[in-house]
Design a protein around this motif. Structure first.
Motif, mmCIF file in Angstrom:
data_model
loop_
_atom_site.group_PDB
_atom_site.id
_atom_site.type_symbol
_atom_site.label_atom_id
_atom_site.label_comp_id
_atom_site.label_asym_id
_atom_site.label_seq_id
_atom_site.Cartn_x
_atom_site.Cartn_y
_atom_site.Cartn_z
ATOM 1 N N ARG B 308 40.047 50.132 28.680
ATOM 2 C CA ARG B 308 40.912 51.236 28.260
ATOM 3 C C ARG B 308 42.382 50.884 28.433
ATOM 4 N N VAL B 309 42.681 50.019 29.402
ATOM 5 C CA VAL B 309 44.061 49.539 29.541
ATOM 6 C C VAL B 309 44.433 48.720 28.308
ATOM 7 N N LEU B 310 43.563 47.799 27.929
ATOM 8 C CA LEU B 310 43.870 46.962 26.771
ATOM 9 C C LEU B 310 43.946 47.791 25.485
ATOM 10 N N ALA B 311 43.058 48.763 25.343
ATOM 11 C CA ALA B 311 43.097 49.599 24.141
ATOM 12 C C ALA B 311 44.422 50.359 24.060
ATOM 13 N N ALA B 312 44.966 50.759 25.204
ATOM 14 C CA ALA B 312 46.254 51.450 25.215
ATOM 15 C C ALA B 312 47.395 50.483 24.903
ATOM 16 N N VAL B 313 47.356 49.301 25.495
ATOM 17 C CA VAL B 313 48.394 48.295 25.237
ATOM 18 C C VAL B 313 48.436 47.964 23.745
ATOM 19 N N GLY B 314 47.277 47.939 23.118
ATOM 20 C CA GLY B 314 47.178 47.568 21.710
ATOM 21 C C GLY B 314 47.808 48.551 20.753
ATOM 22 N N THR B 315 48.118 49.749 21.243
ATOM 23 C CA THR B 315 48.762 50.740 20.367
ATOM 24 C C THR B 315 50.278 50.583 20.329
ATOM 25 N N THR B 316 50.832 49.683 21.131
ATOM 26 C CA THR B 316 52.295 49.549 21.223
ATOM 27 C C THR B 316 52.826 48.488 20.262
ATOM 28 N N ARG B 317 54.152 48.483 20.143
ATOM 29 C CA ARG B 317 54.803 47.480 19.301
ATOM 30 C C ARG B 317 55.416 46.357 20.119
ATOM 31 N N ALA B 318 55.109 46.339 21.408
ATOM 32 C CA ALA B 318 55.697 45.326 22.292
ATOM 33 C C ALA B 318 55.273 43.919 21.879
ATOM 34 N N ALA B 319 56.083 42.938 22.253
ATOM 35 C CA ALA B 319 55.732 41.546 21.983
ATOM 36 C C ALA B 319 54.621 41.096 22.916
ATOM 37 N N PHE B 320 53.483 40.703 22.373
ATOM 38 C CA PHE B 320 52.394 40.104 23.152
ATOM 39 C C PHE B 320 51.334 39.604 22.190
ATOM 40 N N GLU B 321 50.494 38.702 22.675
ATOM 41 C CA GLU B 321 49.316 38.266 21.938
ATOM 42 C C GLU B 321 48.090 38.813 22.654
ATOM 43 N N PRO B 322 47.181 39.470 21.919
ATOM 44 C CA PRO B 322 45.998 40.046 22.570
ATOM 45 C C PRO B 322 45.196 39.025 23.394
ATOM 46 N N THR B 323 45.256 37.772 22.993
ATOM 47 C CA THR B 323 44.421 36.764 23.666
ATOM 48 C C THR B 323 45.064 36.207 24.933
ATOM 49 N N THR B 324 46.276 36.682 25.287
ATOM 50 C CA THR B 324 46.889 36.175 26.520
ATOM 51 C C THR B 324 47.114 37.276 27.548
ATOM 52 N N LEU B 325 46.605 38.477 27.291
ATOM 53 C CA LEU B 325 46.835 39.585 28.224
ATOM 54 C C LEU B 325 46.018 39.421 29.500
ATOM 55 N N ASP B 326 46.672 39.657 30.643
ATOM 56 C CA ASP B 326 45.970 39.715 31.927
ATOM 57 C C ASP B 326 46.139 41.119 32.510
ATOM 58 N N VAL B 327 45.096 41.624 33.135
ATOM 59 C CA VAL B 327 45.170 42.917 33.825
ATOM 60 C C VAL B 327 44.615 42.749 35.231
ATOM 61 N N THR B 328 45.424 43.161 36.209
ATOM 62 C CA THR B 328 45.007 43.114 37.608
ATOM 63 C C THR B 328 44.960 44.542 38.143
ATOM 64 N N MET B 329 43.862 44.917 38.771
ATOM 65 C CA MET B 329 43.731 46.258 39.351
ATOM 66 C C MET B 329 43.490 46.130 40.849
ATOM 67 N N ASN B 330 44.405 46.688 41.625
ATOM 68 C CA ASN B 330 44.345 46.592 43.094
ATOM 69 C C ASN B 330 43.996 45.179 43.545
ATOM 70 N N GLY B 331 44.683 44.209 42.942
ATOM 71 C CA GLY B 331 44.581 42.833 43.395
ATOM 72 C C GLY B 331 43.514 41.984 42.738
ATOM 73 N N VAL B 332 42.671 42.602 41.915
ATOM 74 C CA VAL B 332 41.594 41.845 41.272
ATOM 75 C C VAL B 332 41.924 41.653 39.786
ATOM 76 N N ARG B 333 41.996 40.399 39.341
ATOM 77 C CA ARG B 333 42.334 40.143 37.935
ATOM 78 C C ARG B 333 41.092 40.332 37.065
ATOM 79 N N VAL B 334 40.848 41.597 36.704
ATOM 80 C CA VAL B 334 39.613 41.956 35.994
ATOM 81 C C VAL B 334 39.637 41.511 34.534
ATOM 82 N N CYS B 335 40.838 41.286 33.987
ATOM 83 C CA CYS B 335 40.959 40.804 32.606
ATOM 84 C C CYS B 335 41.862 39.591 32.598
ATOM 85 N N ARG B 336 41.357 38.503 32.048
ATOM 86 C CA ARG B 336 42.130 37.271 31.970
ATOM 87 C C ARG B 336 42.122 36.792 30.527
ATOM 88 N N SER B 337 43.306 36.527 29.985
ATOM 89 C CA SER B 337 43.438 36.034 28.604
ATOM 90 C C SER B 337 42.732 36.948 27.612
#
Lengths: 387, 387
Positions: B308-337
């Motif tokens: 749901r974090v990635l789905a929200a990020v995907g609605t923005t116009r910010a500069a990023f590539e979907p295949t390089t996104l990392d998400v860390t939640m309370n210290g755990v990198r649950v999403c890598r690339s």
């Protein structure tokens, strides 16, 4: 609403829905829709979310030449945020469908829905495709519609019958219903003889005033797909306006069914904005109200809190003067000229249908967005979805 | 957090909080803050909602010359969407305060908070002002902070002490905490000797990185006001950076207290976006996540649903590539690339604090938005507010 009556496929199509074992619940989770022609025209619209699922990336390529022979759909897993392996799995799914049906993988659309971030169990997908192919039938529309459900409480189908031809549709979706595109999975089928260009234009016209105007929770999915297939099997040529009218009727019917089944909703709310300087203004205002959590909670509580409507309108850039705004709720003009109007106690919100009219007094344009209230059940369903 | 320790007013100020009878609960509901000088410099920021309450319209005019002698605040009614009568009532409130204190009505800021669309009971306002004036005291800061509460469960105060001078602040707010400006009532007081221009610049710098970066429910109020008063009574000249640093410290402290007391919240969530191409990109992405109802429900359910974090990020116009996104939640990198990372089962969300880090891998800028989860209690409080 035609959701409770069986809707048959137009001529030239077969479909099926089977249990592949993707869902823990053991309910049907894999569907197949096949166009036997003679035409194989197709058009589609996809999510505008930049984080798009592997099947969306794949299916965009399939649609490039406007030909589709089959659509395979699975619930029980979105195959989104699954990296290179996820795309390989989608490709392999299409290849397997193509092998079984004797068509080209490049003409097979793939749709997936379910939890993000998990790889699909490909052994179950392939055996499910085998079972679905064996079960294909001209009477398979309802079974396919059932197999694509996720949190949907009912399956959704719709029909528009013309003289000698028809358009049928199936849809799933109960959350993440927000626009900027259709935000669900929808397969439309018609046996009309159509030109590919007409099909694409008619589909875009239909979705822009139906799926694009429902906004359940402002959340946009990574997997949304609306695809239309035309077999030409009726021999009846239909084009331009007639096609757009038929597709719009089916899409509008399905869109209303989606809102009526939105996760945890207790009220279906139509936000109609009138007196707007432009349709864009009307849509911006309607969407600002539809996305206001405080307003949506108030409606859940049967509270005609028009102040929250005005507070939402005030965040937009639409043309209006705060001192001329009128708000009517279920027939009672509770706000007149930006201030207190008729007695709010007169508003009856105990029924499921809520109709809010915002008059901007800035022009002659109008538009409506359909949404839901924000309820305990919405919070419950969406806090427990993946656990 | 200094909210549980008494915070005294800087020198040159008196304040009070009394029960005027505006709230059915019978709790304090009217506050007065008076600047006895020698300076009477002031600056303020207001809601950007185009539907603004009468007291906001009035107070904008008061601030035009940068002089404020007193601030009168009431809970129990927002005086918003109340038309010409509402503005007359605000004017009359300021006149009455001016009469009692022997100042000019044009130097009296008025703030109101509560339900929209109802006229204030002016007899109670005027008698309440009389009582508040009689109760004015250099020790009245806490009492004033208590009197401006609405659905707040605690009053909020904060302090920054410099050498021989200080900045104190009081705030109320527990819902409609969204930005594009301060979205609550805040009165800041300092005994520093400051230049009016410095005061305005320091206030805008402070609010832009504090109140503008909390986003509880994406809803913008009609009444939000942040006003700072400078008495100069300490005799210590402070300007530029030192003033901005002090105001930022107090505003950030108050902002965190507001989020911690947001209606029905069970988690305080910091959305930190790093690796952004610009601060604007980082803010757009952080806000998209903070406003995603599905993500907010998941956190309520202690569910590290990074999809749901990635789905929200995907609605923005910010500069990023979907295949390089990392998400860390309370210290755990649950999403890598952009795909599955460490085991989500390792994420512990049972505490109140949640820290989500989104790495866009598109630059070196960063920003954080503070928000809350979406809970049953939020729905309950906001469906029952006016009834």
């Amino acid at each position: 609403m035609t959701g409770h009556h069986p809707v048959q496929l137009p001529t030239g199509f077969r479909a099926s829905g089977v249990t592949a074992g993707l869902k823990a619940s053991g309910t049907p989770d894999l569907a197949l829709v096949v166009n036997d022609g003679p035409d194989h025209h197709a058009a589609a619209v996809f999510t505008t979310n930049r984080v798009e699922a592997a099947p969306v990336t794949w299916s965009r390529q399939v649609l490039a030449d406007g030909r589709v022979d089959a659509v395979v759909l699975n619930s029980g897993g979105a195959n989104a945020c699954t990296g290179a392996q996820g795309f390989l799995d989608t490709h392999r799914t299409a290849e397997h469908v193509a092998d079984v049906l004797g068509v080209s993988a490049g003409d097979v659309v793939v749709c997936s829905t379910g939890l993000i971030g998990e790889l699909l169990p490909m052994d179950k997908i392939t055996s499910g495709v085998d079972a679905a192919a064996a079960a294909l039938s001209p009477e398979g529309h309802e079974a396919a519609a059932v197999a694509i459900k996720t949190t949907d409480t009912v399956h959704k189908v719709a029909l528009h019958a013309g003289p000698g031809w028809s358009v049928a549709g199936m849809a799933k979706g109960a959350g993440m219903l927000a626009p900027a595109l259709a935000t669900m999975l929808v397969v439309l089928t018609t046996d009309a003889v159509v030109q590919p260009g007409d099909l694409d234009a008619a589909l875009r016209a239909a979705t822009s005033v139906s799926f694009d105007r429902i906004d359940s929770d402002a959340c946009m999915s990574t997997n949304d797909t609306v695809v239309v297939l035309a077999s030409g099997a009726s021999g009846v040529a239909v084009r331009g306006e007639g096609l757009a009218t038929a597709l719009t009727a089916v899409c509008s019917d399905l869109a209303r069914q989606l809102i009526a089944d939105a996760e945890g909703a207790a009220h279906d709310i139509a936000i109609e904005v009138v007196g707007a300087a432009s349709v864009d203004d009307a849509l911006e205002v309607a969407r600002a109200v539809a996305r206001n959590n405080l307003f949506k909670c108030a409606i859940f509580g049967n509270d005609p809190n028009w102040g929250r409507v005005l507070a939402a309108v005030g965040t937009t850039r639409a043309a209006f003067e705060p001192t001329t705004l009128d708000v009517t709720m279920n027939g009672v003009r509770v706000c007149r000229s930006g201030g207190v109007g008729e007695d709010r106690a007169l508003v009856d919100l105990t029924g499921r249908e809520v109709h809010v009219v915002v008059d901007l007094h800035a022009g002659t344009e109008a538009a409506t967005i359909w949404t839901n209230d924000l309820t305990h059940d919405y919070v419950h369903e969406n806090s427990a979805y993946s656990t």
